[in-house]
Design a protein around this motif. Structure first.
Motif: not given
Length: 314
Positions: A18-29
């Motif tokens: 969130x601090x990077x201010x860009x879109x992100x996704x979550x991948x779980x192993x």
């Protein structure tokens, strides 16, 4: 972001993203035994390799991967190799496999890992940015706003590998909270955790029933961010450095209760924040001193962006 789904690890990754201010996704192993037993040193579970359907590390590979948790370590290394080094890799906390594990590693100051690619800060990343807390302070809250000042957020942890809440600890903690109400006229806003002993939970429920006190019962959205934003002071238990670090982002005095036990790393962490005038012992007098909010999250995000730019420039 790459984790095994552990809430504490994932929250830190989200805070940085969130601090990077860009879109992100979550991948779980979700590696199976015996592969999970060999982590962080062993290989990825072949069932989750990048070529398998539904793999958490399937291409296209992202520009940046932020990972945390020992089970994520082999997958982070695999993404680096499979992307031919293009993906910039970040690991939060000590991976136990050395500084070459990622392009950038963040560790708290009380950990011992050091290196040219290791960023060290006093507190851990989280989602309680200065802007988030400022917005919440001005947002109406039907449960908190009627409470009289001083309002004290009370963050209760529980038994851990290094701390145990004895009956004497519970009595001391509850007596200290009662004094805040009786002598300081404080209103309490309390959150407990899954680790909180049942005997302590019952005492907190009794305290909440007495009035001038909110206690989150675990249902619905966690009000912790609102409690921190609208608090005049904080009480937190020493078993969780994360809770204390989150409280330090408020700029309000943090009073730390230490149950039975200790650990050198936690002692170093508490010593650093004591020297900065952020934390004070509890039970003890309610402080009203302030300080510049301590939030390591934007520092970590800034370091990622700078190093990522150099990484892409070659």
């Amino acid at each position: 972001m790459l984790t095994d789904g552990k809430a504490g690890d994932e929250t830190q990754c989200i805070g940085v993203a969130e601090a990077l201010g860009t879109a992100y996704g979550i991948r779980r192993v979700a590696p199976r035994p015996p592969f999970s037993w060999m982590m962080p040193w062993g290989p990825v579970d072949p069932r989750e390799s990048e070529s398998r359907p539904g793999s958490p590390i399937a291409p296209p590979f992202p520009d940046i991967v932020i990972a945390s948790g020992r089970r994520a370590v082999p997958y982070l290394r695999r993404v680096k190799k499979a992307s031919d080094g293009r993906t910039f890799t970040v690991f939060l906390k000590d991976p136990r496999t050395g500084p070459k594990t990622a392009d950038l590693i963040w560790v708290p100051e009380h950990d011992s890992l050091r290196g040219t690619n290791v960023l060290v800060t006093p507190t851990a990343p989280h989602r309680f940015s200065r802007q988030v807390l400022a917005d919440l302070r001005t947002r109406p809250h039907p449960d908190i706003d009627p409470l009289s000042h001083p309002r004290v957020a009370v963050l209760i942890g529980g038994d851990s590998r290094h701390h145990t809440f004895t009956q004497d600890d519970i009595e001391s903690l509850m007596a200290g909270l009662a004094r805040l109400q009786e002598q300081d006229g404080a209103s309490l806003m309390i959150t407990a955790s899954r680790r909180t002993p049942e005997s302590l939970k019952r005492r907190l429920e009794q305290l909440a029933a007495s009035g001038s006190c909110l206690l989150w019962d675990g249902s619905g959205e966690n009000p912790l961010s609102a409690y921190l934003a609208k608090a005049d002071a904080v009480v937190a238990t020493a078993d969780s450095t994360n809770m204390i670090g989150e409280a330090a982002a408020t700029g309000k005095p943090v009073h730390v209760f230490t149950p039975q036990g200790n650990h050198p790393k936690i002692d170093r962490f508490l010593g650093t924040l004591t020297s900065l005038g952020i934390i004070h012992p509890f039970p003890g007098p309610l402080k009203n001193t302030t300080y510049e909010p301590l939030d390591s999250t934007p520092m970590i995000a800034s370091e990622i962006l700078q190093r990522f730019a150099r990484h892409r420039a070659g």
